[in-house]
Scaffold this active site. Structure first.
Site, PDB file in Angstrom:
ATOM      1  N   CYS A 164      19.776  71.918 -92.539  1.00 55.56           N
ATOM      2  CA  CYS A 164      20.650  72.511 -91.541  1.00 55.56           C
ATOM      3  C   CYS A 164      21.795  73.211 -92.250  1.00 55.56           C
ATOM      4  CB  CYS A 164      21.153  71.472 -90.544  1.00 55.56           C
ATOM      5  SG  CYS A 164      22.679  70.686 -90.994  1.00 55.56           S
ATOM      6  N   HIS A 206      35.519  55.782 -97.122  1.00 57.60           N
ATOM      7  CA  HIS A 206      34.600  56.435 -96.171  1.00 57.60           C
ATOM      8  C   HIS A 206      34.799  55.876 -94.764  1.00 57.60           C
ATOM      9  CE1 HIS A 206      32.497  58.735 -99.133  1.00 57.60           C
ATOM     10  NE2 HIS A 206      31.821  57.730 -99.679  1.00 57.60           N
ATOM     11  N   HIS A 231      36.060  52.305-102.563  1.00 60.57           N
ATOM     12  CA  HIS A 231      35.437  53.605-102.284  1.00 60.57           C
ATOM     13  C   HIS A 231      34.849  53.646-100.869  1.00 60.57           C
ATOM     14  CE1 HIS A 231      33.081  57.285-103.429  1.00 60.57           C
ATOM     15  NE2 HIS A 231      32.209  56.788-102.561  1.00 60.57           N
ATOM     16  N   GLU A 232      34.082  52.624-100.532  1.00 55.99           N
ATOM     17  CA  GLU A 232      33.420  52.617 -99.218  1.00 55.99           C
ATOM     18  C   GLU A 232      34.426  52.492 -98.074  1.00 55.99           C
ATOM     19  OE1 GLU A 232      30.387  53.519 -98.971  1.00 55.99           O
ATOM     20  OE2 GLU A 232      29.902  53.345-101.098  1.00 55.99           O
ATOM     21  N   HIS A 290      34.012  62.837-100.146  1.00 59.50           N
ATOM     22  CA  HIS A 290      34.074  62.792-101.603  1.00 59.50           C
ATOM     23  C   HIS A 290      35.004  63.839-102.185  1.00 59.50           C
ATOM     24  CE1 HIS A 290      30.027  60.518-101.921  1.00 59.50           C
ATOM     25  NE2 HIS A 290      31.070  59.691-101.939  1.00 59.50           N
TER      26      HIS A 290
HETATM   27  N1  TQI Z   1      26.561  55.568-101.919  1.00 57.33           N
HETATM   28  C1  TQI Z   1      27.016  56.770-101.417  1.00 57.33           C
HETATM   29  C2  TQI Z   1      28.556  56.722-101.418  1.00 57.33           C
HETATM   30  O1  TQI Z   1      29.144  55.862-100.805  1.00 57.33           O
HETATM   31  C3  TQI Z   1      26.507  57.074-100.047  1.00 57.33           C
HETATM   32  C4  TQI Z   1      26.993  58.403 -99.712  1.00 57.33           C
HETATM   33  C5  TQI Z   1      26.626  59.573-100.262  1.00 57.33           C
HETATM   34  C6  TQI Z   1      27.975  58.676 -98.781  1.00 57.33           C
HETATM   35  N2  TQI Z   1      27.362  60.576 -99.689  1.00 57.33           N
HETATM   36  C7  TQI Z   1      28.175  60.047 -98.810  1.00 57.33           C
HETATM   37  C8  TQI Z   1      28.701  57.883 -97.930  1.00 57.33           C
HETATM   38  C9  TQI Z   1      29.136  60.649 -98.018  1.00 57.33           C
HETATM   39  C10 TQI Z   1      29.627  58.475 -97.139  1.00 57.33           C
HETATM   40  C11 TQI Z   1      29.862  59.844 -97.204  1.00 57.33           C
HETATM   41  O2  TQI Z   1      29.132  57.590-102.051  1.00 57.33           O
HETATM   42  S1  TQI Z   1      26.459  55.391-103.523  1.00 57.33           S
HETATM   43  C12 TQI Z   1      29.896  55.628-105.390  1.00 57.33           C
HETATM   44  C13 TQI Z   1      30.584  56.629-106.232  1.00 57.33           C
HETATM   45  C14 TQI Z   1      28.025  55.049-104.109  1.00 57.33           C
HETATM   46  C15 TQI Z   1      28.667  55.944-104.903  1.00 57.33           C
HETATM   47  O3  TQI Z   1      25.711  54.212-103.676  1.00 57.33           O
HETATM   48  O4  TQI Z   1      25.951  56.551-104.138  1.00 57.33           O
HETATM   49  C16 TQI Z   1      30.478  54.428-105.088  1.00 57.33           C
HETATM   50  C17 TQI Z   1      28.592  53.858-103.815  1.00 57.33           C
HETATM   51  F1  TQI Z   1      30.940  57.611-105.493  1.00 57.33           F
HETATM   52  F2  TQI Z   1      31.623  56.185-106.853  1.00 57.33           F
HETATM   53  F3  TQI Z   1      29.760  57.056-107.108  1.00 57.33           F
HETATM   54  C18 TQI Z   1      29.829  53.548-104.294  1.00 57.33           C
HETATM   55 CL1  TQI Z   1      32.021  53.969-105.718  1.00 57.33          CL
HETATM   56 ZN    ZN Z   2      30.927  57.777-101.468  1.00 55.17          ZN
END
Ligand code: TQI
Ligand code: ZN
Ligand code: CA
Ligand code: ZN
Length: 330
Positions: free
Chosen positions: A130, A287, A283-284, A293
């Site tokens: 999209c 969100h 981090h989460e 990001h």
């Molecule tokens: N999980 C992703 C994250 O939380 C999931 C994701 C990707 C996401 N894009 C997103 C969630 C956009 C919300 C909005 O980023 S992950 C990190 C980081 C992940 C990545 O498992 O890739 C952390 C989990 F960004 F640091 F690499 C925790 Cl801290």
């Molecule tokens: Zn993230």
């Protein structure tokens, strides 16, 4: 008799012409069918290369929110101030900005974060999608001013602007006192007491710089935020992928779901192959509160890469500015 034959001949000719145009139509279709076909031409590219067609890729990543001209202009400032705006986006150089955009693209699509145009990345990019950008960055509404701090980084002068991003439509919580509870379908390896205190500490990082308060309630109570450990398919259409890959995920406001992949090796004091629970929780929670990001500031909590064995538990100035901007706290 004669007129009939000529009629028949012209009908046959017409049919032939029609068939010919059909054939050419069919032949010209494949190139039109996939609008992102050009990406196949830059397969295998990595930083430092200059490959014809890369500017198309930059356009693609810009369209979908992974590359920002604004950042690029500032990154190009270096020692002189006369850099032509945008010179980056129109060339075919695989530079730092492009690498960082490719990495954030890979992270977003749960691909291995290599920063190169490997076949898995190219495959994902050429898939129909999209047109809404994945990453919403407020840069285009924020122009750099003389009050922007200038910092020296690697002996290059760059203008320091805010890079934080939000989700599409800036969703946010309409209340400031948020409750959370733990409810898991898999076991929380570090033990619930460790998980509790790591998460409490993570919440405090955000509480300190915002108007939010966070209070844990019992698993049987209603709560705004639900934190859980889950493995594989766990009922929210975003199945976890076992050890490696995705570590955790969270949903934009006001869903309040924060899930840890139970198949990761979680720790509150991580060894080489373990993941620091508090770092990921901070981090989460970002969100959960509405932050997206920030692909340009490696020290930001919202930077889209994180390493095994590492700890990154403290908010960066950009994370703070992000949350304060989203909730109008400035
Ligand atoms: N999980 C992703 C994250 O939380 C999931 C994701 C990707 C996401 N894009 C997103 C969630 C956009 C919300 C909005 O980023 S992950 C990190 C980081 C992940 C990545 O498992 O890739 C952390 C989990 F960004 F640091 F690499 C925790 Cl801290
Ligand atoms: Zn993230
Ligand atoms: Ca995983
Ligand atoms: Zn989930």
């Amino acid at each position: 008799m004669a007129p009939k034959i000529s009629t028949l001949r012209s009908i046959i000719l017409l049919l032939l012409a029609l068939m010919l145009s059909l054939v050419t139509n069919i032949q010209s279709k494949p190139s039109k069918q996939n609008a992102f076909e050009f990406i196949n031409n830059v397969k295998g590219c990595h930083k430092g290369q200059n490959v014809s067609g890369l500017h198309h890729l930059k356009q693609y990543l810009e369209n979908f929110g992974y590359l920002h001209n604004d950042d690029v202009v500032h990154r190009n400032h270096k020692h002189d101030n006369n850099v032509v705006a945008n010179n980056h986006a129109n060339n075919d150089v695989f530079d730092d900005a492009l690498e960082s955009a490719v990495k954030s693209y890979q992270r977003n699509f749960h691909l291995e974060v290599t920063g190169t145009l490997d076949s898995a990345t190219v495959k994902q990019m050429t898939m129909p999608r999209c047109g809404i950008p994945d990453v919403i960055n407020n840069n285009n509404t924020k122009k750099s001013t003389s009050s922007d701090k200038k910092v020296y980084k690697n002996r290059k002068l760059i203008n320091f602007v805010s890079h934080y991003s939000f989700f599409q439509g800036n969703p946010r919580w309409q209340k400031s006192r948020l409750t959370y509870r733990f409810r898991s379908s898999a076991s929380a390896a570090p033990g619930m007491e460790n998980v509790r205190s790591a998460c409490a500490s993570a919440f405090q990082k955000w509480a300190r710089v915002s108007h939010f308060t966070f209070e844990e309630v019992s698993s049987s109570s209603q709560a705004d935020i639900e934190i859980g450990f889950h493995g594989g398919n766990h009922g929210d259409n975003y199945p976890f992928d076992g050890f490696g890959g995705t570590l955790a995920h969270a949903f934009a406001p006001s869903r309040g779901w924060l899930h840890f992949d139970a198949d990761e090796s979680w720790s509150v004091n991580p060894g080489r192959n373990q993941v620091d629970l508090e770092s990921v929780a901070v981090h989460e929670i970002g969100h959960v509160l509405g932050l997206g990001h920030e692909p340009n500031i490696p020290n930001a909590i919202m930077y889209p890469t994180f390493s095994y064995g590492a700890t990154k538990r403290d908010l960066h100035e950009d994370d703070v500015r992000g949350i304060r901007a989203l909730y109008g706290l400035n």
